[in-house]
Design a protein around this motif. Structure first.
Motif, PDB file in Angstrom:
ATOM      1  N   TRP A  11      -6.541 -39.173  28.998  1.00 43.36           N
ATOM      2  CA  TRP A  11      -7.033 -38.249  27.965  1.00 43.36           C
ATOM      3  C   TRP A  11      -8.102 -38.872  27.088  1.00 43.36           C
ATOM      4  O   TRP A  11      -8.941 -38.171  26.524  1.00 43.36           O
ATOM      5  N   ARG A  12      -8.070 -40.180  26.965  1.00 47.22           N
ATOM      6  CA  ARG A  12      -9.144 -40.817  26.195  1.00 47.22           C
ATOM      7  C   ARG A  12     -10.470 -40.621  26.920  1.00 47.22           C
ATOM      8  O   ARG A  12     -11.489 -40.290  26.309  1.00 47.22           O
ATOM      9  N   ASP A  13     -10.433 -40.818  28.249  1.00 50.89           N
ATOM     10  CA  ASP A  13     -11.659 -40.575  29.006  1.00 50.89           C
ATOM     11  C   ASP A  13     -12.097 -39.127  28.894  1.00 50.89           C
ATOM     12  O   ASP A  13     -13.284 -38.809  28.907  1.00 50.89           O
ATOM     13  N   ALA A  14     -11.102 -38.241  28.797  1.00 47.88           N
ATOM     14  CA  ALA A  14     -11.438 -36.815  28.766  1.00 47.88           C
ATOM     15  C   ALA A  14     -12.183 -36.418  27.502  1.00 47.88           C
ATOM     16  O   ALA A  14     -12.970 -35.479  27.509  1.00 47.88           O
ATOM     17  N   ILE A  15     -11.911 -37.130  26.403  1.00 46.45           N
ATOM     18  CA  ILE A  15     -12.563 -36.709  25.149  1.00 46.45           C
ATOM     19  C   ILE A  15     -13.740 -37.594  24.766  1.00 46.45           C
ATOM     20  O   ILE A  15     -14.435 -37.305  23.806  1.00 46.45           O
ATOM     21  N   ALA A  54      -5.143 -36.946  22.054  1.00 49.68           N
ATOM     22  CA  ALA A  54      -5.400 -37.589  23.339  1.00 49.68           C
ATOM     23  C   ALA A  54      -4.406 -38.722  23.596  1.00 49.68           C
ATOM     24  O   ALA A  54      -3.996 -38.962  24.726  1.00 49.68           O
ATOM     25  N   LEU A  55      -4.019 -39.416  22.535  1.00 49.23           N
ATOM     26  CA  LEU A  55      -3.014 -40.464  22.704  1.00 49.23           C
ATOM     27  C   LEU A  55      -1.675 -39.854  23.098  1.00 49.23           C
ATOM     28  O   LEU A  55      -0.931 -40.408  23.900  1.00 49.23           O
ATOM     29  N   ALA A  56      -1.364 -38.705  22.494  1.00 48.29           N
ATOM     30  CA  ALA A  56      -0.020 -38.155  22.633  1.00 48.29           C
ATOM     31  C   ALA A  56       0.152 -37.268  23.855  1.00 48.29           C
ATOM     32  O   ALA A  56       1.266 -37.062  24.322  1.00 48.29           O
TER      33      ALA A  56
END
Lengths: 1002, 498
Positions: free
Chosen positions: A286-290, A374-376
């Motif tokens: 999710w980090r890559d996603a945002i 994104a972390l969660a």
């Protein structure tokens, strides 16, 4: 007769106006606009070539046909003119602690805001940005800041206009509203003798920013452009889809059927990593996603000329487009500036006119929310769901169905959060002043100076949502069909308009007398008046959802229909200052200022702030006259008082008078009347006062410029501290209010050192560095031992920080963790520090958050046309609270928020989090387990450039490449140890930026 | 220049306020009442008092936290800084912010009243005598809470308001005497009837009765006869009637209930607070195990659950509760929840109470975030049970036969079986008060009056920090005086044991 050209060694540009004189004679001339000169000279005579800010050269005439000289800027800076407030002084004559950082020292690379030029360059100045966003707020602390609840930011003066502490709406960093390319220098005033003349707002130091001036020579043009690419690393080690699947299987086996999505239930081109019990398991980072690879470009053009041969002029335009590494975080800025500095009436009237216009356009994302989400977010879920029954514009969301609403949102897709909302925050700002400096023709010793300044801005903010934004997803209570009872509310969700009008008027008279053959060689005295008014007037449109229909509607607030706010602060001052120079080496300064603030009642309004300083130019003494070691040696002693009154961030603009506030539309009680609250106030409020003692030494040793620097040691005591503290119960209109209580004491030292070990025609190597120590301790709170200082952790109202007597202001108040033999923390086991066999709040201890030691250093190498520069900075000590450990570093956190969904956790398999912590109930959040040493060393930037001196006639072209933030050395395990508030939570990562740029001078 | 005298636009001086709104005095009174339900004047995120979280600062929320969570019936699982210590009745210390929130809220309301009484001296206003009496009642109510919870404080009045030297400490007896004298002074003056939500003669009588009822705890001298005088007055002269529908008293249409003597108002749109009944309704709900909409809520905070010390009074299992005829036994959510509370932090341990809800008594009502249900601060069945207790304690002007009748009125209204004279004991009264009044902010005071709160004679889940309950020390009859109060006023002293 000899002729020649004088150039600037650094860029080979001709220098106009350079003094060329024959030593011991009255013969002299100056270079023309092309740097050329011609002078009568006989063999054996010495030609002296001097220019302000450059090292003087002497050349013996031995019959040369021409003498060309490349002057070098004086690395020691001792000849520099520094601004000290209502005037300037040659650096060597300065009596206070003043640092100058000028353009040649600035940080290189991707620079969007002005503070980035300065970071790490001056001792005792700690700049901590709120993160890696282009408009991230810088927290600037000079010598640590001395206040508790009052303003701790330094006063910033741009071209004579003191900037208000209220940022325009939509601006996080006021220093983005000046084009960094226009900046010539920063003067940083640190001790009270330097700052006292700014009295009312100077307790935390002053940063005077000066923009570049016009020329008295031929027109010159500069064009520069750069292009940068930013990216961020991996960040926190949360689990991947497959790790998380294993984790849920091992730790929460009853929840395995919540992993992934039912096979085939969605449409997505993301790849399914495995299928488990009929569920498709994705592996989403999710980090890559945002985040994204972001680009930034800056383009600037400036022209300097002498209009009509009379009016030195500089004009510039600049355009910046900066992307944040978090998606949709975009910043765009257009700047224009004009500076005119004509001299009229036989040069008796000097006029300095500055006008700057800035347009800034920002899309303000909810970065913290998206980073946290994104972390969660469960990594086994996909980003997109293109199936036809997806309601949310194709974004996957964790939802669940109950008997009333079909698809209640449980976890928000961080990418949708960024992409389904836009919040343009547009700001226009005009910053201008005109200074008239008139020397009386009948009495040339007397000057009258008037400065009029205007800082006006207009902000417009609008928040809008797209068609299928989940954030506007509502249910229509009147519709019982769960397949159709939902609606979205695209469009405007918030508006704000704001006008800030800050006006400044200063005027003073100054009498300066130069005496010859006298005990006193020079004295001056000045007296003046200053008026500042800060007005912030704005209104908001707020919206809410209709409880029945789910439709968005405007909030109507009868008492204040458009949510207007109107804040005015007025400051007025009288000031006087005198300087005496005795025997060319003893310099005395004294100043006195009376300040009034509208925040206080008439009786308590005025504060009086004296200062005095002495400087001794030891190298002028006979015993050092022939010294080969001491080129300059100056001892400074300073003492002074400064004031602080800015508590508006805590109690608003009218804290001293009794007022009533009408309740908002949703804060009513009886159905048929309004609600009026008596607001707390404190009529006894008055100035907070800071007394500073400073001893400093400026030195320049061996060959000029080889070793130079300064050392300052100081002690600072703040009394009548404005702090928010409990009031005697029942005796005020609330439980806690701002009052003049208590004291803080700071002490510290600063060392600036510049070394130029190699300096010849082809190669120059210079090293600069600074290190500073500051410790600010609360010494008294008027009977209290501690007051809350914020720092929210988990749950409601759990604060980490306290101001406590005997401790650093804003210290963390924590329990000492107990560890087992293997070194694992034992949850909720703490050391019984007071030995009373129970664990209570009395077993907590204080530990500092802010570091005592900060440092910066840089290395610059020039070899022929090559230049290499690098700068580093860091801190030693200090602590940072690893909030991700508290929020995601326990095994039950995966299932904490709801029984209907899962959230990601830190990686328990590789040591990123410790699985012995199952939950964070009890006091574990106050354990020092979560505090980590924040020591770090950051490489700020490395830049390499090459100058083509022959490519352009009468000009030069320089190309360079730079990398900003290439590496960080730290033991801290969270996102980033460089943290202002002490709690590292959902931190906007600071990117590594690669820049290519070109400067053309012609 | 005059520019130094800056003038606000959105806030008004008293003179400007009185000139701009002919109804300004009503708005000022509204504010004083609102102090018990709202947290601040600028929406639910605003706070009158400085505290880490605005929503925690309402008087009612503080009362629920300190009176109910510390007692046998209700527990909370959030573990917010200091909340576990309430729920487990253990490890109380002077730095616990929940004690401070209660203390600071009471000492917010008191000076606001004093300030208003001073302002009323400036000019004459219509209905001034009654408004002054209402204000003095609200101030007395705040002081009553201080002596009940903390035992002592300072006596801040309109006469010493504005004094900056710290006031001397006032003992429990001094505060008791002050409250008594204030209430006796206004009782004949205040109007016998009032608009809904405002104090009148019988509201004052109710507070007087509560004061006398607990006089032995507060002063060492019982005042049962005086308590009976005012309970009788409420019952006989007040004109209140038991609501035929128990559920309506805790539903969003309870403003039409004939039983409510003094409500704290709530309105989902215009009177929003995280500290009025919203705290009770949303706090007892969770989308994890319950359909929120059935209770008219849009949010479930997954926080509070009752214990078997409450619902065990109706039956020993979820099935027995379901089989009970008593309406009050039906107001617990049992699906997916365990009867026993082995871990108070586990949401599914213990039954959430659905006594308070945000639907109307007929079940209608759209799910919203803030509650519209008023809080029945005083209601008639409480007066009935007080009467029965006073009869048992031998107060004059009471009879055991009336006592049995009143208790049976309360019970049969909820379809519970009638009792006989021989059933009526003090222990029965305490249990009946639990069945009838739990989660209404009374329980700790009741347990202390019956000497069941401290010690080990009566234990409940998590009392003393253990799952099955354990004895606690007698000093827990009072809360510690908050450290901040003692720091700000050195004349204050700490309660024993802290």
């Amino acid at each position: 007769t000899v002729t020649g050209t004088i150039t600037d060694k650094a860029n080979a540009m001709p220098l106009p106006g350079v003094n060329v004189i024959i030593k011991g004679t009255a013969r002299g001339t100056a270079t023309d606009f092309d740097g050329k000169y011609s002078i009568e000279v006989t063999e054996g005579e010495t030609i002296v070539i001097s220019y302000v800010g450059y090292t003087t050269q002497e050349i013996v005439f031995t019959g040369q046909s021409s003498i060309n000289v490349a002057l070098e800027e004086d690395a020691s800076q001792l000849d520099e003119v520094v601004l000290i407030g209502y005037g300037s002084v040659k650096k060597e004559d300065a009596t206070g602690s003043v640092d100058v950082v000028s353009s040649k020292d600035f940080n290189k690379g991707a620079i969007v805001s002005t503070d980035q030029l300065l970071n790490g360059k001056a001792a005792g100045v700690r700049i901590t940005t709120a993160g890696g966003s282009p408009d991230a707020a810088p927290n600037i602390r000079i010598r640590g800041g001395s206040s508790l609840n009052a303003q701790n930011n330094p006063l910033i003066v741009i071209d004579g206009v003191p900037i208000g502490n209220d940022n325009p709406a939509g601006v996080s960093n006021p220093l983005t509203l000046v084009n960094p390319n226009d900046i010539e220098s920063f003067s940083i005033l640190k001790d009270a003798s330097a700052t006292a003349i700014y009295g009312s707002r100077a307790s935390n130091g002053v940063i005077i920013i000066t923009t570049k001036k016009g020329t008295s020579g031929a027109p010159k043009y500069t064009f520069s452009t750069d292009y940068s690419v930013s990216s961020v690393g991996d960040g926190l080690d949360v689990m991947t889809g497959s790790e998380y699947t294993r984790f849920i299987q091992e730790y929460h086996p009853t929840r395995v059927d919540q992993l992934g999505v039912p096979a085939g239930s969605i449409v997505s081109n993301e790849s399914v990593s495995q299928t488990l019990n009929g569920r498709d398991i994705y592996s989403t980072n999710w980090r890559d996603a945002i985040t994204r690879r972001a680009t930034t470009s800056n383009t600037n053009f400036s022209a300097r000329a002498n209009l009509f041969d009379k009016i030195p002029f500089r004009g510039s335009v600049g355009y910046t487009y900066a992307e944040g590494v978090v998606k949709n975080d975009n910043y765009e800025r257009l700047t224009m500036s004009v500076k005119l500095s004509p001299k009229l009436l036989n040069d008796n009237l000097k006029i300095d006119l500055n006008a700057k216009s800035i347009f800034a356009f920002k899309n303000a994302i909810d970065a913290g929310g998206a980073i946290g989400a994104a972390l969660a977010f469960d990594p086994t879920k996909p980003v997109f769901d293109r199936s036809s029954d997806n309601r949310f514009g194709g974004y996957y969301l964790t939802t669940f169905d109950d008997n009333n609403t079909f698809r209640r949102i449980l976890q928000s897709n961080p990418l949708a959060q960024l992409e389904q909302r836009e919040r343009p925050e547009n700001v226009y700002r005009f910053l201008g002043n005109v200074e008239l400096d008139y020397t009386m023709p009948f009495l040339p010793e007397l000057r009258a100076v008037v400065n009029l300044g205007l800082d006006a801005s207009g902000s417009k903010i609008e928040e809008r949502f797209t068609e299928n934004s989940f954030q506007t997803y509502q249910f229509d209570s009147n519709n019982t069909d769960i397949n159709t009872n939902f609606l979205f509310n695209p469009g405007v969700n918030y508006r704000e308009n704001q006008q800030i009008t800050n006006t400044t008027l200063d005027g003073f008279l100054q009498y300066t007398k130069v005496l010859t053959d006298s005990f006193i060689d020079k004295y001056d005295i000045q007296a003046g008046y200053s008026y500042q008014n800060f007005k912030n007037d704005g209104n908001q449109d707020r919206f809410q959802y209709n409880l029945n229909s789910g439709q968005r509607e405007r909030v109507v607030n009868p008492a204040n229909p458009n949510f207007r706010y109107y804040n005015v602060l007025n400051l007025q001052s009288y000031f006087t200052r005198g300087n005496i120079s005795i025997l060319d080496r003893y310099l005395f300064t004294a100043s006195f200022r009376a300040d009034a603030s509208s925040l206080f009642t008439k009786e308590n309004r005025w504060g009086y702030f004296p200062s005095a300083a002495l400087a001794w130019q030891i190298n002028e003494e006979a015993f050092l006259e022939d010294s080969k070691v001491f080129n300059a040696l100056k001892l400074r002693l300073g003492w002074g008082e400064t004031g602080q009154q800015d508590i508006t961030g805590v109690v608003g603009f009218y804290p001293s008078i009794p007022l009533f506030l009408a309740g908002d539309a949703n804060s009513q009680y009886f159905p048929n009347s309004s609600l009026y609250s008596a607001q707390p106030f404190n009529p006894n409020l008055t100035w907070e006062k800071t007394t500073t003692f400073n001893v400093g030494l400026d030195f320049d040793l061996f060959n000029r410029g080889l070793i130079s620097g300064s050392f300052d040691i100081y002690k600072r005591n703040t009394t009548d501290l404005l702090a928010q503290a409990p009031v005697p119960p029942g005796q005020a209109l609330t439980n806690s209010f701002i009052d003049n209580i208590g004291e803080t004491e700071s002490e510290g030292f600063e060392l600036n050192l510049n070394i130029t070990p190699i300096d010849n025609d082809n190669l120059t190597v210079s090293l600069g560095g600074n290190i500073s120590y500051n410790n600010t301790e609360v010494t008294d709170l008027n009977g209290l031992t501690t007051i809350n200082a914020g720092g929210t952790l988990r749950g409601t109202g759990a604060d980490l920080l306290r101001h406590a007597v005997g401790e650093q202001a804003g210290s963390a108040y924590v329990f000492k963790q107990v560890y087992d033999a293997q070194g694992n923390p034992i949850p909720n086991a703490f050391v019984d520090l007071n030995g009373d066999n129970q664990i209570t709040d009395d077993d907590r201890y204080y530990t500092q958050v802010a570091p005592n030691w900060t440092y910066g250093f840089n290395l610059n190498v020039n070899y022929k046309n090559w230049d290499l520069s690098s700068s580093f900075r860091g801190q030693i000590g200090g602590n940072v609270y690893n909030f991700a450990q508290l929020n995601y570093g326990w095994t039950d956190s995966a299932t904490f928020s709801s029984q209907n969904n899962l959230t990601n956790v830190l990686n328990f398999y590789d040591g990123s989090a410790n699985p012995v912590i199952e939950n964070v109930n009890g006091n574990i959040q106050f354990s020092d387990y979560y505090l980590e040493d924040a020591t770090f060393l950051r490489c700020d930037n490395i830049a390499l450039g090459y100058r083509f001196s022959d490519l352009i006639k009468d000009g030069s072209l320089r190309v360079y490449g730079a990398v900003t933030n290439p590496f960080l050395i730290t033991d801290y395990s969270g996102e980033d140890p460089e943290n202002f508030g002490g709690i590292d939570r959902n931190f906007y990562p600071r990117p590594t930026v690669y820049t290519l740029g070109v400067n053309i001078d012609f | 220049t005059d520019d130094l005298d800056t003038k606000p636009i959105t806030q008004l001086t008293l003179e400007e306020l009185l000139a701009s709104d002919p109804n300004a005095v009503e708005g000022l009174v509204s504010r004083l009442y609102a102090s018990f339900a709202l947290t601040g004047p600028s929406g639910p995120g605003s706070s009158d008092i400085v505290s880490p979280d605005a929503g925690e600062g309402a008087f009612l929320r503080a009362i629920i936290n300190l009176q109910d969570f510390t007692s046998d019936a209700m527990k909370n699982r959030w573990g917010d800084d200091g909340l576990d210590q309430l729920t487990t009745t253990s490890n109380w210390d002077r730095n616990n912010k929940f004690f401070r929130l209660f203390y600071d809220r009471a000492y917010y309301t008191i000076p606001q009243c004093n300030n208003f009484l001073q302002a009323l001296d400036i000019a004459d206003f219509p209905d001034e005598e009654n408004i002054v009496a209402e204000t003095r009642f609200l101030r007395a109510l705040a002081y009553y809470n201080i002596i009940d919870v903390f035992g002592k404080g300072v006596l801040a009045t309109e006469l010493n308001f504005g004094q900056s030297d710290p006031l001397p400490e006032a003992s429990r007896q001094e505060l008791f005497d002050y409250i008594e004298s204030e209430l006796l002074a206004i009782e004949p003056v205040i109007r016998p009837t009032s608009n809904y939500g405002r104090a009148n003669t019988y509201v004052v009588d109710m507070l007087l009765a509560k004061l006398y009822m607990n006089a032995e705890v507060y002063t060492g001298t019982p005042r049962w006869d005086d308590a009976a005088t005012y309970v009788n007055k409420v019952i006989n002269e007040g004109g209140y009637m038991l609501d035929s529908n128990f559920v309506r008293i805790f539903s969003s249409d309870n403003d039409s209930s004939p039983e409510v003597i003094f409500p704290l108002l709530a309105e989902s749109l215009t009177s929003q607070s995280y500290g009025n009944t919203t705290y009770i309704v949303n706090g007892n709900l969770s989308a994890d195990t319950m359909p929120l909409s059935q209770f008219g809520a849009a949010e479930g905070w997954t926080g509070h659950r009752a214990t078997k010390s409450w619902y065990g009074l109706f039956g020993n299992s979820a099935t027995e509760l379901a089989d009970s005829d008593d309406v009050r036994a039906s107001l617990f959510w049992t699906d997916g929840h365990n009867f026993e509370m082995n871990d108070y932090r586990e949401w599914t341990d213990g039954f959430p109470s659905t006594k308070f809800r945000n639907t109307a008594s007929d079940g209608n009502g759209n799910p919203v975030s803030f509650s519209s249900t008023d809080f029945p601060f005083y209601r008639l069945s409480d007066a009935y049970l007080m009467y029965a207790e006073l009869a048992l304690r031998g107060a004059s002007n009471t009879s055991m036969s009336d006592a049995v009748n009143y208790v049976n009125d309360v019970r049969t209204r909820s379809n519970a079986s009638a009792i006989t004279m021989s059933d009526l004991t003090l222990d029965f009264i305490l249990d009946e008060r639990a069945r009838e009044l739990n989660l209404e902010g009374q329980r700790r005071t009741d347990l202390i009056r019956f000497n069941k709160f401290t010690g080990g004679s009566y234990i409940w889940p998590w009392k003393g920090g253990t799952a099955n309950g354990s004895a606690i020390s007698d000093n827990y009859k009072l809360f510690p005086i908050p450290a901040t109060a003692i720091q700000a006023n050195p004349n204050l002293t700490q309660n024993p044991g802290y």
